[in-house]
Each structure stands twice: as C-alpha cells, then as structure tokens.
Design an enzyme around this catalytic site. Structure first.
Site, PDB file in Angstrom:
ATOM      1  N   CYS A 243      -7.277   1.612 -11.253  1.00  0.00           N
ATOM      2  CA  CYS A 243      -7.701   1.345  -9.877  1.00  0.00           C
ATOM      3  C   CYS A 243      -7.760   2.595  -9.020  1.00  0.00           C
ATOM      4  O   CYS A 243      -8.117   2.516  -7.840  1.00  0.00           O
ATOM      5  CB  CYS A 243      -6.762   0.324  -9.260  1.00  0.00           C
ATOM      6  SG  CYS A 243      -6.756  -1.187 -10.229  1.00  0.00           S
ATOM      7  N   HIS A 383      -3.792   1.469  -0.184  1.00  0.00           N
ATOM      8  CA  HIS A 383      -4.083   0.791  -1.451  1.00  0.00           C
ATOM      9  C   HIS A 383      -3.705  -0.683  -1.319  1.00  0.00           C
ATOM     10  O   HIS A 383      -4.496  -1.556  -1.634  1.00  0.00           O
ATOM     11  CB  HIS A 383      -3.306   1.467  -2.580  1.00  0.00           C
ATOM     12  CG  HIS A 383      -3.634   0.940  -3.931  1.00  0.00           C
ATOM     13  ND1 HIS A 383      -4.911   0.960  -4.447  1.00  0.00           N
ATOM     14  CD2 HIS A 383      -2.852   0.371  -4.895  1.00  0.00           C
ATOM     15  CE1 HIS A 383      -4.908   0.437  -5.666  1.00  0.00           C
ATOM     16  NE2 HIS A 383      -3.673   0.061  -5.955  1.00  0.00           N
ATOM     17  N   GLU A 394       4.309   2.139  -1.335  1.00  0.00           N
ATOM     18  CA  GLU A 394       3.300   2.974  -0.685  1.00  0.00           C
ATOM     19  C   GLU A 394       3.695   3.292   0.755  1.00  0.00           C
ATOM     20  O   GLU A 394       3.572   4.436   1.214  1.00  0.00           O
ATOM     21  CB  GLU A 394       1.943   2.262  -0.703  1.00  0.00           C
ATOM     22  CG  GLU A 394       0.823   3.080  -0.081  1.00  0.00           C
ATOM     23  CD  GLU A 394      -0.524   2.383  -0.111  1.00  0.00           C
ATOM     24  OE1 GLU A 394      -1.535   3.042   0.210  1.00  0.00           O
ATOM     25  OE2 GLU A 394      -0.580   1.172  -0.446  1.00  0.00           O
ATOM     26  N   LYS A 414      -8.219  -4.904   1.014  1.00  0.00           N
ATOM     27  CA  LYS A 414      -8.113  -5.910  -0.051  1.00  0.00           C
ATOM     28  C   LYS A 414      -7.670  -7.269   0.459  1.00  0.00           C
ATOM     29  O   LYS A 414      -7.799  -8.264  -0.264  1.00  0.00           O
ATOM     30  CB  LYS A 414      -7.151  -5.412  -1.135  1.00  0.00           C
ATOM     31  CG  LYS A 414      -7.633  -4.174  -1.874  1.00  0.00           C
ATOM     32  CD  LYS A 414      -6.616  -3.734  -2.926  1.00  0.00           C
ATOM     33  CE  LYS A 414      -7.054  -2.466  -3.634  1.00  0.00           C
ATOM     34  NZ  LYS A 414      -6.941  -1.277  -2.772  1.00  0.00           N
ATOM     35  N   HIS A 419      -8.963  -7.269  -4.895  1.00  0.00           N
ATOM     36  CA  HIS A 419      -8.780  -5.963  -5.515  1.00  0.00           C
ATOM     37  C   HIS A 419      -9.940  -5.674  -6.455  1.00  0.00           C
ATOM     38  O   HIS A 419     -10.047  -6.263  -7.527  1.00  0.00           O
ATOM     39  CB  HIS A 419      -7.460  -5.951  -6.281  1.00  0.00           C
ATOM     40  CG  HIS A 419      -7.029  -4.593  -6.732  1.00  0.00           C
ATOM     41  ND1 HIS A 419      -7.850  -3.496  -6.704  1.00  0.00           N
ATOM     42  CD2 HIS A 419      -5.843  -4.157  -7.228  1.00  0.00           C
ATOM     43  CE1 HIS A 419      -7.200  -2.448  -7.174  1.00  0.00           C
ATOM     44  NE2 HIS A 419      -5.969  -2.837  -7.492  1.00  0.00           N
ATOM     45  N   PHE A 478      -2.606   1.704 -12.829  1.00  0.00           N
ATOM     46  CA  PHE A 478      -1.746   1.649 -14.016  1.00  0.00           C
ATOM     47  C   PHE A 478      -1.761   3.002 -14.725  1.00  0.00           C
ATOM     48  O   PHE A 478      -2.797   3.677 -14.789  1.00  0.00           O
ATOM     49  CB  PHE A 478      -2.263   0.591 -14.984  1.00  0.00           C
ATOM     50  CG  PHE A 478      -1.704  -0.792 -14.749  1.00  0.00           C
ATOM     51  CD1 PHE A 478      -0.912  -1.092 -13.667  1.00  0.00           C
ATOM     52  CD2 PHE A 478      -1.992  -1.796 -15.659  1.00  0.00           C
ATOM     53  CE1 PHE A 478      -0.396  -2.364 -13.480  1.00  0.00           C
ATOM     54  CE2 PHE A 478      -1.491  -3.074 -15.486  1.00  0.00           C
ATOM     55  CZ  PHE A 478      -0.694  -3.361 -14.395  1.00  0.00           C
TER      56      PHE A 478
END
Length: 492
Positions: A243, A383, A394, A414, A419, A478
């Site tokens: 992502c 994010h 975050e 989002k 997402h 990831f």
C-alpha cells in the site's frame, strides 16, 4: 504471490482462535506507547461562513509557521524543481477529478455492498467497489474485453492525466518521447487474470490457460501498456511495495527528473482487488471491518469503534514535470512536488516497529529532501486505514516529528473511499493537491468516538477551510514499507 502484501504495515492485528480466548497471537500488536497528550483549543467558528446545510460553519485557518525557525533551502534549479501539471483518476466516485473531490468534501461514503460477484457466503460483503466504469475513448473494445480491471483503470487514469496536462496524443507526437517515462505501480497486479488462469489450470488443464495469463498478471504491465498506447519511451517500470506503492512511484519518478533522465514522468498507482480472491484473502487475514449492517460507516479512522479496513480499488496518476520543461511549453502548473522519502521498518511483515522509528524517520527524511522545516507543515493526508494498531501508531509517529501540532490538520480519505491498496497513495496525492488548490479540507467521516491519544484536528465529519502551506501524504505497507511525499502551492 509477492503482490499479496497490500494492507497497512502500520496497523493490522491478526486474530487467531487462540487470541479470541485472550491468548496473544504471534501477530498481535498494541501500538506505540502514547506520548503526552496536548489538548487543542476550541476552533473559532464564523456563523456567516457557508459549508453545508448540516455542517458547522468554520472560518479560514491560515498556515502559521514559527517566525523563529529558519527553513532549509528548497530546490531553486528549474531543471530539478518538480511541478504537477496533470492529474487523472478512476475512483469509487467516478473518473472526474472535481467530482471526486466534491464528493469527498460533501462527506459522501463510497462504501456499499458488493454486487460484482456473489458475496452472500462471505463474512465481509461490502467494499469500495467501482460501478459503471467506462473506458470509452481510452481503450479499444477488443483490448477492453481482455484486460484485467487493474490495467483498465491505469490506462484511463493515465490518459486522463495526460489530457489534463495538455499532452494529448497529437501533442505527444511532436515531442521527444524518449524524455517522457511511465512509473505506475500496483500492489497485487492483475489479480483477476491470475485467479482466472489458476482456475483454468485446475478445472481444464494447462492447455486451457489463456496466452494473456502471464502478461496481464504481472505488475509492470500497467506502465508498459500506457507506454505502448502513447509511445512514451523514457524510464518505464513498476514498483510494488504493497500500500506504499504509489508514493514510492512518485518519489522514484521525481528522482528520474532530478537526475536529468526525463523531463516528464507519468506516475501513480492502480489496483482492482475487489474479487473473490482479493476479498477472501483479506478476510483470511482478519484484516477487514465486518460492519455488514452499515457498510458506509465501516471505515472510521481513529474512532474507538473501528474494526478494520474496507477494501477499495481504483487508480491515481500524476504528471510530474521539471519546472524548466513545463515553463517552456507553457503548461498549467497545479502544484509543486517538494520531495519525499522511503524507508523500511526492517521489523515484521505486518506490525510497525514499537519505537515508531520507521515512520517518524520517513517523515523526517521526506522533509529534508523537500527542504522543509517541520514548522512549515500544516496538513497531513494520513494513511489512516481504520485498523486498531495502525491508526494510533501513525499519529504517535507524527507527534514525534511535529512537536507542536496545534496548527496541523489531518484527515483520512479512506473513510470514504476505502483502502485502495496500491492505488491509495495516488488517490490521496490528488486529494492533497486539491486541498492545496481549493483551500478546503475534506472531512474524516464516521468519527464519533475519537481515541483520546489523537490530539491533532482530524477534520471530523465536516469539511473545513484551511490554507495549506505544505502538505504531506503518508502511505505504509506490509513488509514495513514506509513512504511520505510533500506538496505545496507553486510559487515561481
């Protein structure tokens, strides 16, 4: 499949059956230790300001950099300054930039029940699914029928971005196309083509696998097809960092221009994973929200009642160009890309580092590359996937970098789009640039029970006017991949 790693590295909690019986699973993570909370003062409101019929009325909030801080020197060389001259997208709100941002400003949710396939037996039955998509005028009918949606979205977003930059095919044919490159990445690639190929192999044997199986599955094909259609012969490849993909592409594309290897780069991300394999795979990870009874309220960054992210799809593409080249051809300059950075946690497949070093160091490095002091930043497109650990991780990393967050506004795109995985950074870069050019920040919707550690203004539920000085857009993936890019209003 290497492209599988597509959810936020900053926030997935894997729950096993044992963990549900209060046994900590291997993948469980509690988030970063919260730093000291700073309560924000009340936002002054102007009753004469019009926002919406149901919205609170808030006045313009101006950027306020500390007068005692001497900002680092920004790039002055017009050959190395990077400007944005075009934008294109495919989104849950359609293919038009203004429509996309207006829907965000209105706080409209693009999350709805899945109807692309029969999801009735799935434990998660909703997504940020694109409906009524049309590639008319951008892809010929024969190829349109063959292509994976991932590449259809890429081609439409890329060509719309070129059009927005006044770089239609007739113009491109008069230019040195060896100096124009394409760098559009994907986290998962042509997952529909891949799934169909495996299904054909199992059910009918290898002789029934289509010859397009490999070409339409591999992640580089978006950039390749866009170049084939437009004749762009400059640097061309893809990046796949889950992502964080699109931001990695922006960062790499800018560096090609700064090194003198290209004058223009078409850069961004694309994804189309709302299919049984994609949704089922993330269900298996226990990554997704299961709010089937109210899908439009499922994506809720920083809210105490969040329970996972909502899978989305689409494509977001920017035309990045040297200031010198843009000026010579009389291009319309939308905003300026100041810089960026990429780092790796080097820690875990899904969990962020407990000390937050990967994220905070990425933000710091991006500001150094941009020539920006922390005090100059007053907007963060976060994010913020709506995962339990990631959202707070975050925020705490942001608070480590920006000691005084009283003038910073932070929102979560989002919450409305879901997402978009490898496309997320592309869509959110466009949202960041639109915030700069319009002076309006879209809300973070579904925010009714804010985590107490979140002491930054998250623009809850209602849009706000805000004069952006420097805005950053965060994307993490990831594998511990971190990426941050910085944009600002263009000033000659």
């Amino acid at each position: 499949m290497s492209g599988f790693a597509c959810a936020s590295s900053c926030g997935l909690i894997f729950k096993s059956k044992e963990s549900e019986r209060n046994v900590v699973s291997l993948f469980q993570y509690d988030g970063l230790r919260a730093v000291e909370s700073i309560r924000l003062g009340a936002i002054r409101c102007d009753p004469k300001s019009s926002i919406s019929t149901s919205a609170a009325k808030c006045g313009r909030i101006k950027a306020m950099a500390s007068p005692t801080v001497s900002a680092p020197k920004r790039e002055k060389d017009p050959k190395k300054r990077i400007v944005i001259t075009g934008m294109g997208l495919v989104s849950v709100f359609g293919n038009d930039i203004d429509m996309f941002y207006n829907k965000l400003l209105e706080g409209v949710s693009g999350i709805s029940p899945i109807d692309r396939f029969d999801a009735s037996e799935f434990s998660v039955r909703f997504a940020g699914q694109i409906r009524n998509f049309s590639s008319k005028g951008y892809i010929d009918g024969k190829n349109d029928r063959r292509l994976d949606d991932c590449w259809r979205y890429c081609l439409v977003a890329g060509k719309r971005a070129l059009e927005d930059a006044s770089l239609g095919q007739e113009v491109l044919e008069t230019m040195d196309r060896t100096r124009i490159g394409v760098l559009v990445g994907s986290g998962m690639g042509g997952i529909t083509a891949f799934s169909n190929g495996v299904e054909a192999l199992i059910q009918k044997g290898y002789k029934k696998i289509t010859p397009f199986f490999i070409p339409y599955s591999i992640t580089n094909m978006g950039s390749a097809l866009l170049a084939i259609d437009t004749g762009l012969m400059g640097p061309n490849y893809s990046i796949s960092t889950a992502c964080a993909t699109a931001n990695y592409c922006f960062y790499a594309a800018a560096n090609h221009i700064r090194r003198g290897e290209a004058d223009i780069m078409v850069a961004g991300g694309t994804e189309a994973a709302v299919i049984p394999t994609g949704v089922g795979g993330f269900i298996a990870c226990r990554a997704l929200s299961q709010r089937n009874d109210e899908p439009e309220r499922a994506s809720r960054p920083w809210d105490k009642d969040r329970d996972g992210f909502v899978i989305g799809e689409g494509s977001g593409v920017l035309i990045m160009e040297s200031l010198e080249h843009a000026t010579k051809r009389g291009a319309n300059i939308i905003a300026e890309y100041l810089g960026g950075a990429v780092t790796c946690d080097a820690h875990h497949m899904t969990d962020p580092r407990s000390d937050g070093l990967g994220v905070s160091s990425c933000i710091i490095k991006s500001l150094e590359d941009a020539g920006v002091a922390p005090e100059e930043v007053n907007y963060v497109n976060a994010h913020a996937t709506s995962t339990l650990a990631g959202d707070l991780a975050e925020v705490n990393a942001i608070k480590k970098v920006f000691k005084n967050t009283s003038e910073i506004k932070m929102n979560g795109t989002k919450s409305m789009t879901g997402h978009g995985l490898g496309a997320a950074g592309g869509l959110e870069a466009i949202a960041t640039i639109k915030a700069i050019t319009t002076g309006w920040l879209h809300p973070t919707i579904n925010q009714h029970n804010l985590e107490p550690e979140v002491t930054i203004d998250t623009v809850p539920n209602v849009k706000k006017q805000h004069e952006v000085n420097v805005g950053i857009s965060n994307s993490f993936g990831f594998g511990g991949h971190n990426s941050v890019v910085a944009f600002a209003p263009f000033k000659p």
